[in-house]
Every structure is written in structure tokens, then in C-alpha cells.
Design a protein around this motif. Sequence first.
Motif, PDB file in Angstrom:
ATOM      1  N   LYS A  83      -0.418  -8.164  -3.339  1.00  0.00           N
ATOM      2  CA  LYS A  83      -1.299  -7.195  -2.681  1.00  0.00           C
ATOM      3  C   LYS A  83      -2.664  -7.761  -2.324  1.00  0.00           C
ATOM      4  O   LYS A  83      -3.381  -7.165  -1.512  1.00  0.00           O
ATOM      5  CB  LYS A  83      -1.459  -5.941  -3.529  1.00  0.00           C
ATOM      6  CG  LYS A  83      -2.248  -6.129  -4.813  1.00  0.00           C
ATOM      7  CD  LYS A  83      -2.340  -4.816  -5.568  1.00  0.00           C
ATOM      8  CE  LYS A  83      -3.154  -4.958  -6.843  1.00  0.00           C
ATOM      9  NZ  LYS A  83      -3.239  -3.690  -7.595  1.00  0.00           N
ATOM     10  N   ALA A  95      -3.441  -1.984  -0.227  1.00  0.00           N
ATOM     11  CA  ALA A  95      -2.308  -2.658  -0.866  1.00  0.00           C
ATOM     12  C   ALA A  95      -1.060  -2.599   0.003  1.00  0.00           C
ATOM     13  O   ALA A  95      -0.328  -3.587   0.136  1.00  0.00           O
ATOM     14  CB  ALA A  95      -2.031  -2.025  -2.232  1.00  0.00           C
ATOM     15  N   SER A 141      -1.236  -5.018   2.762  1.00  0.00           N
ATOM     16  CA  SER A 141      -0.930  -6.369   2.282  1.00  0.00           C
ATOM     17  C   SER A 141       0.574  -6.597   2.227  1.00  0.00           C
ATOM     18  O   SER A 141       1.073  -7.657   2.613  1.00  0.00           O
ATOM     19  CB  SER A 141      -1.541  -6.599   0.895  1.00  0.00           C
ATOM     20  OG  SER A 141      -2.942  -6.621   0.954  1.00  0.00           O
TER      21      SER A 141
END
Length: 240
Positions: free
Chosen positions: A119, A188, A191
Motif C-alpha cells: 500500500k 491504500a 496503491s
Amino acid sequence: MNKMGCWNGTDLITQLPIMYGDEVVLIPIKVRSYVEKLTGESPCYSNAYFKPLPILLYGEYDDYGCINNITGDIEQFKEIIQKESEADNEEILKEVSRYGKIEKVGYVLIHKELFDKLKSHDDYWSGKEKYVNEYYDSITFNKRPKDAEESGISEDELFDLRFSRSFGNWETFDRINLNEVNKDSISAILSIASVLGVTRKSWIPQSGSGGQVQIETPHRIIQEFYNNYIENYDKEGEEE
């Protein structure tokens, strides 16, 4: 040890089995509106078939395709799922922790240990924080976007311009009108979207439901090939 009638989950990133009690991250996804029009052509982007929703939950795999001991932004999760699926608010977590069957919305699982490592992998993405902040402002209605005031276009039109076009159809979320959403969750999931793009994978429910296959010979053959391929790639790069 598997119990009768249960099965292992499948990790979105590695396709490795998720075993009973494994710590996982659950990310809800929804099918794209035009997906029935797609052909057999290989898509360019990992969100060609499904798109992630801007929320996630943590838990432990329960051996039946779901998660237990759920933590995270539970109320936000219920709010988002309700908006996307029209599901009964009180039934949403029951479904996630029972069979994971919510109309119009699916989900994917990732081993938490891997998720935590991935992440924050994209430090090179300098525009990510700006994107997260602008998306946050747009979906939470904290304020009317300045761009909309200056241009005179509607907020929906601005959202389409800013996130569907300027960001490319790469890894964006749809607009959802919310009271609040966790910026860390948005960051996150972006990512993970980046990881899927780089590794040529797609946001899509994984196969294996009903199967108790664990680590078998094919996993080891694939691992060996994977390692050798990357090692040769690195060697060739050093020689150039």
C-alpha cells in the motif's frame, strides 16, 4: 485444517489460497455498467470489468468465503454498499460475514501482510496525494469545487472531467455522495490499483469458491519460473 463443506479463499494479487484464520483485507468492487458490451479483446486497464469502491475492511478468513472479527470503517462501509446495492443496511455486514453475497457488489480479498507491504510502494507517484484530496472533496461535498464555480458546469460534469478523463480510465472510483470517507482507505486502494496495473492483473472476483486446494506442485513450478524470469531480466539489464 479445513472443515467439512468449507473452502479456501483466493488472494487477488497472488492467487494463493487464503486459509482459515488468515488476516485479510476486503475491498468491495462493482461491475462496470458497460461490461456486457465488452468483447474477448484483452483490456488495457485493470478496472475494465470491475471498479473498486473507496472503502475497505479488515478481518480473518472464516473458511466459507467470508470474514470474521471485522474491523475498519464499518459505518462508512455500510453506507457505501447501501448506496451501490440498495441492500438493507442491517443485513450488509451479515452478508459479508456469512456468504459475501450482496446484490450488484462483489469483493476481493488480499492477505493483510502483503497489503501492508504494497500500500505504500508507490512513493514515486507524486500526484497521488493531490488526487486523493480532490476526490475526497468531490465525494463528501465538503465544499463546492472551485473549478465548478469558475466554469459554471455542474459538479457531476466536473467530476467526470477531473477523474474519468484527466486521470485517464486507469484506476479511478465512481462518484458517490457521502458524509465522510477515510482518506487512508482511498490512498491504500489506489496503491493496490497501481500494483494491479503494473502486474497486469484485474479487479475481478477470484475463482476457487468451493475448492480446498492449498499449496500444490503448480504453485511451486510457477514460483520457480517467476523467480528465474525476473533474475534473467535483471541480468540482462545489468549487461546493457
